[in-house]
Design an enzyme around this catalytic site. Structure first.
Site, PDB file in Angstrom:
ATOM      1  N   ASP A 459       0.865  -1.182   0.000  1.00 57.83           N
ATOM      2  CA  ASP A 459       0.000   0.000   0.000  1.00 57.83           C
ATOM      3  C   ASP A 459       0.901   1.232   0.000  1.00 57.83           C
ATOM      4  OD1 ASP A 459      -1.769   2.062   0.536  1.00 57.83           O
ATOM      5  OD2 ASP A 459      -2.905   0.936   2.032  1.00 57.83           O
ATOM      6  N   HIS A 460       0.841   2.003  -1.077  1.00 61.25           N
ATOM      7  CA  HIS A 460       1.737   3.149  -1.210  1.00 61.25           C
ATOM      8  C   HIS A 460       1.417   4.250  -0.205  1.00 61.25           C
ATOM      9  CE1 HIS A 460       4.946   5.186  -3.117  1.00 61.25           C
ATOM     10  NE2 HIS A 460       4.788   4.676  -4.336  1.00 61.25           N
ATOM     11  N   ARG A 461       0.294   4.138   0.485  1.00 61.94           N
ATOM     12  CA  ARG A 461      -0.038   5.144   1.498  1.00 61.94           C
ATOM     13  C   ARG A 461       0.794   4.975   2.758  1.00 61.94           C
ATOM     14  NH1 ARG A 461      -6.376   4.068   1.978  1.00 61.94           N
ATOM     15  NH2 ARG A 461      -5.476   1.967   2.123  1.00 61.94           N
ATOM     16  N   CYS A 463       3.986   3.658   2.949  1.00 62.42           N
ATOM     17  CA  CYS A 463       5.416   3.851   2.768  1.00 62.42           C
ATOM     18  C   CYS A 463       5.720   4.149   1.311  1.00 62.42           C
ATOM     19  CB  CYS A 463       6.196   2.606   3.217  1.00 62.42           C
ATOM     20  SG  CYS A 463       5.922   1.161   2.172  1.00 62.42           S
TER      21      CYS A 463
END
Length: 489
Positions: A459-461, A463
């Protein structure tokens, strides 16, 4: 005493309904406290539901195949003292004290009784026989040399013969379809097989999986006329007619001429999988990165461990789980979830490791609680036990929720790579491809090595690429040099 209505209990976190798979009792039967009365399928597991009341069954609310909401009536029991409820078959007695005490049984972590009051222990030999024989879970010893998630279809359940059951196969009539396993019912429904027309090969005429497969094969070859699903056991389900008319040849490589579309309702665990994966795709901005790794040393390390401790064998998956735990210790950002309502990221204190496993009922992700507190040998044992329970369909809903990171060994399907969907609400998932011989450069020389592809979907949110790349590189380094695990402790 008046009639008592038992409501469908809450069978697990977030579950709002359950499908009735098989009634274990019929109207007129006498039940005791905590006797299993029905088998239901939730979005997470097949569950035996005990009744907290004793007495005579006066009503069953819902037919097999019907979905009942939590909190709605499931069964009505008339207690002792009501009309027609004081006499039990074979002289068995209903204990008033036990009924007043309520049920002390715990159903998947949820009590079905009336608090902490105790109940009397039933005297041996006085419990009345149930209406149907309970299924026996398949016990298949895991192969320590194989990956624990390589799940094969479980053999049909072994059912002990009833003392009065005639020997040999008996025809199954519409009035008594002797099917115990929910897997058998689902298989028949999916292939359009009318269970009323199937002769059971099990004890007492019980229909087994092999019987349904043979009937489905006969339909496909045109050896019989397919029965529309609406006239089968689940008459309220959409029809799923398959097969061709008798004597009509099938085309090689094509569907038989005249075959109808197969309609499979999204129910139970299949619907839960669809809903969860769709939500993950909608909410999580996921990214996948991958790297090839030389797993030769990892295989050698496993062989050395098992040679030194044959009584506590470890699998490759157990070693990969240990490597994941080491990586999450270094990069705790991936052991997290996003709270969208609170606009915050929550990093979990412990690692609850999910293991993606394919079963006859679909994809499930059982969770190993506090996996970071287990030794490698304990991880291996827990993985083997969990796999066996998942294969038998015996995992309670509590074992299928609450994960913080998932390990997915899709290499058991013979594929090298994948871009899996994150198990919502987790933040990351490590995928492992098959281990195969490939040319590899070692110290400037070309050699044949055992190579696998590792992928990390995150999940790019939670890291950026630096953290994700660092984690995946650490995992790959430990696969190639298992001694780094010792240095990381």
């Amino acid at each position: 005493m008046s009639e008592q209505v038992f409501l469908l209990p809450d069978l697990g976190e977030g579950l709002t309904e359950a499908e009735i798979v098989h009634w274990r009792v019929a109207v007129g039967d006498v039940v005791t406290v905590d006797q299993t009365v029905v088998e239901v399928e939730t979005a997470k597991a097949v569950v035996d539901v005990p009744c907290p009341y004793a007495g005579r069954v006066v009503a069953l609310h819902g037919a097999e195949g019907e979905v009942r909401p939590v909190g709605q009536p499931l069964i009505t029991v008339a207690g002792p003292g009501t009309d027609g409820s004081t006499t039990e078959p074979s002289g068995h007695a209903v204990y008033r004290e036990e009924e007043r005490a309520g049920s002390g049984n715990v159903l998947i972590g949820y009590g079905t009784g009336h608090g902490g009051r105790s109940r009397r222990r039933r005297r041996a030999g006085l419990a009345p026989a149930t209406h149907a024989t309970a299924p026996a879970a398949s016990q298949v010893a895991p192969d320590p040399a194989a990956s624990p998630v390589a799940l094969n279809p479980a053999p049909p359940p072994a059912v002990g013969p009833h003392p009065t059951a005639p020997a040999g196969p008996q025809p199954v009539t519409a009035a008594a379809v002797l099917v115990i396993s929910p897997i058998v019912r689902r298989l028949a429904r999916d292939h359009g097989v009318d269970l009323r027309a199937v002769r059971g090969s099990g004890p007492g005429g019980v229909v087994r999986r092999a019987d349904v497969e043979a009937a489905a094969d006969a339909l496909a070859r045109g050896a019989g006329t397919p029965v529309p699903q609406a006239s089968g056991v689940h008459a309220d389900r959409p029809a799923a007619a398959v097969g061709v008319a008798a004597g009509q040849p099938a085309h090689v490589g094509l569907a038989p001429a005249g075959a109808a579309d197969l309609v499979i309702p999204l129910t139970g665990i299949r619907r839960a999988i669809a809903d969860k994966l769709s939500r993950s795709r909608r909410e999580i901005p996921e990214v996948t990165i991958w790297v090839d790794a030389d797993a030769t040393a990892l295989l050698q390390t496993r062989a050395a461990i098992n040679a030194a401790r044959p009584d506590q064998p470890v699998s490759i998956l157990a070693l990969l789980a240990r490597i994941c735990l080491s990586g999450l210790r270094r990069y705790p950002q991936l052991n997290a979830r996003v709270d969208t309502e609170g606009q915050r990221i929550i990093q979990s204190a412990g690692v609850h490791l999910g293991i993606a496993a394919q079963t006859d009922r679909g994809l499930v992700v059982p969770v190993l609680r506090d996996a970071d507190r287990l030794t490698t040998a304990e991880l291996a044992a827990e993985l083997a036990a969990t796999t066996t329970a998942a294969r038998a369909g015996g995992l309670p809903p509590a074992r299928l929720t609450g994960g913080t990171f998932t390990l997915n060994n899709y290499g058991v399907f013979g594929v090298d790579g994948s871009t899996p969907i994150i198990n919502h609400p987790e933040a990351a998932l490590l995928g492992v491809g098959r281990i195969v011989d490939k040319p590899w450069v070692v110290d400037g020389q070309l050699a044949v090595r055992k190579v696998t592809q590792l992928s990390l979907t995150f999940d790019h949110r939670v890291c950026d690429g630096g953290v994700a790349g660092g984690f995946l590189r650490h995992v790959a380094d430990c696969v190639e040099q298992p001694a780094l695990l010792v240095a990381a402790v």
